[in-house]
Design a protein around this motif. Structure first.
Motif, mmCIF file in Angstrom:
data_model
loop_
_atom_site.group_PDB
_atom_site.id
_atom_site.type_symbol
_atom_site.label_atom_id
_atom_site.label_comp_id
_atom_site.label_asym_id
_atom_site.label_seq_id
_atom_site.Cartn_x
_atom_site.Cartn_y
_atom_site.Cartn_z
ATOM 1 N N GLU A 178 0.801 -1.224 0.000
ATOM 2 C CA GLU A 178 0.000 0.000 0.000
ATOM 3 C C GLU A 178 0.835 1.277 0.000
ATOM 4 O O GLU A 178 0.527 2.205 -0.742
ATOM 5 N N SER A 179 1.865 1.329 0.853
ATOM 6 C CA SER A 179 2.580 2.601 1.032
ATOM 7 C C SER A 179 4.069 2.399 1.274
ATOM 8 O O SER A 179 4.465 1.545 2.073
ATOM 9 N N ASP A 181 6.988 5.262 2.189
ATOM 10 C CA ASP A 181 7.248 6.673 2.466
ATOM 11 C C ASP A 181 8.678 6.815 2.966
ATOM 12 O O ASP A 181 9.081 6.113 3.908
ATOM 13 N N CYS A 208 0.692 0.461 -5.134
ATOM 14 C CA CYS A 208 1.419 0.949 -3.960
ATOM 15 C C CYS A 208 1.807 2.415 -4.182
ATOM 16 O O CYS A 208 2.407 2.753 -5.205
ATOM 17 N N ARG A 209 1.452 3.291 -3.249
ATOM 18 C CA ARG A 209 1.826 4.699 -3.352
ATOM 19 C C ARG A 209 3.227 4.889 -2.784
ATOM 20 O O ARG A 209 3.520 4.467 -1.656
ATOM 21 N N ASP A 272 4.506 0.027 4.522
ATOM 22 C CA ASP A 272 3.213 -0.408 5.046
ATOM 23 C C ASP A 272 3.179 -0.225 6.563
ATOM 24 O O ASP A 272 3.220 0.891 7.048
#
Length: 321
Positions: A178-179, A181, A208-209, A272
């Motif tokens: 999903e993420s 960062d 997925c960002r 995530d």
């Protein structure tokens, strides 16, 4: 049973006066018995690093400190606990300290890693799993903790880590759904990972960002950090190289990159529900600073650092190649 207990203000003073280890050793002898030189060396190295972490104005001086807390009905001892309040709820951060310089993932074994122990590479519980199990033990005998009247937050601190193995980054990127960062200044390691462009492109296509925050090359924050890291080369140049090497991913919309001009006190790597936080140390390049690994739990530190990332993301400038 607690070997050493105090408040942050007195803990910091004991370290600065050079009396902390003597106090711990004396109390240890009184309550448990003699210990060897190796454990004394562990205290010296680990608690010096905790002193650097605690040297933060946002941590109140009257926060409680406990070192070598023996969990009732168990032989387990917790290395370091920080007591205070979060949203007016009594809370504690339970810290597992590790002096590991390297660690490997063990395929097919959840919660198990491989590191150097007793002169060879051996399998052992993952420190995050280990500290989470300590919290479970506390909740088993403490009604207030089991009823969530006290917030307990696990933290693993690998303070001797000189550089995280590429396998760690690759495994976490591949596991993210999903993420992803990332917050830092140059994040120079990222474009150097093998096949990273293909991996990130594939993750993006799967939904997925991926958000990356880099420092503005000519900002005051980067210039000041350049002065601190005088022997490490130009951060501005490393940022520009990272931008260039990530250019194809930016062009294709696979990743979002913004530039910030914020003085950073830590770097953040979120995959995530897992996160590495690297506290910045004066004059020490980020890759050589010790990391803290966090997992997402209700009202935990993970959410606090994620909010920190989002706040910087919202005020930073977008980039296009």
């Amino acid at each position: 049973m607690i070997i050493y207990e105090s408040i942050k203000r007195d803990f910091m003073e004991d370290v600065e006066r050079g009396v902390l280890i003597n106090k711990i050793y004396s109390n240890f002898q009184d309550k448990i018995g003699r210990t060897g030189k190796s454990e004394i060396n562990l205290w010296q190295n680990s608690l010096r690093c905790m002193y650097m972490v605690m040297n933060d104005e946002e941590i109140p001086g009257d926060s409680g400190i406990a070192i070598e807390y023996k969990i009732p009905t168990s032989s387990k001892r917790i290395d370091f606990i920080i007591f205070g309040y979060k949203d007016e709820v009594p809370s504690a951060v339970v810290v597992e300290l590790k002096q590991w310089s390297e660690v490997e993932k063990v395929d097919g074994k959840d919660g198990i890693v491989r590191t150097i122990l007793s002169g060879g590479m051996r399998e052992t519980p993952h420190p995050s799993y280990q500290v989470s199990s300590y919290i479970s033990l506390i909740k088993d005998f403490n009604d207030a903790a089991s009823d969530d009247q006290i917030g307990l937050y696990p933290c693993a601190f690998l303070h001797n880590r000189a550089k995280i193995n590429n396998d760690y980054w690759i495994a976490n990127i591949k596991a993210s759904k999903e993420s992803i960062d990332i917050l830092g200044y140059a994040v120079a390691f990222l474009p150097e990972l093998p096949d990273v462009e293909d991996m990130l492109m594939e993750k993006s296509k799967a939904g997925c960002r991926i958000r990356i925050l880099l420092g503005k090359p000519e900002s005051d924050a980067v210039n000041k950090r350049n002065i601190e890291e005088a022997k490490e080369g130009s951060i501005s140049s490393r940022i520009e190289i990272s931008i260039a090497r990530l250019g194809n991913l930016i062009d294709n919309g696979a990743i979002e990159v913004k530039l910030h001009d914020t003085p950073l006190y830590c770097s953040i790597y979120r995959f995530d529900n897992r996160m590495l936080v690297t506290p910045h140390q004066y004059g020490v390049r980020g890759a050589l600073a010790p990391p803290i690994e966090l997992k997402r739990v209700e009202k935990g530190l993970f959410k606090s650092y994620l909010k920190h990332f989002d706040s910087i993301w919202d005020i930073s400038d977008g980039i296009s190649i």
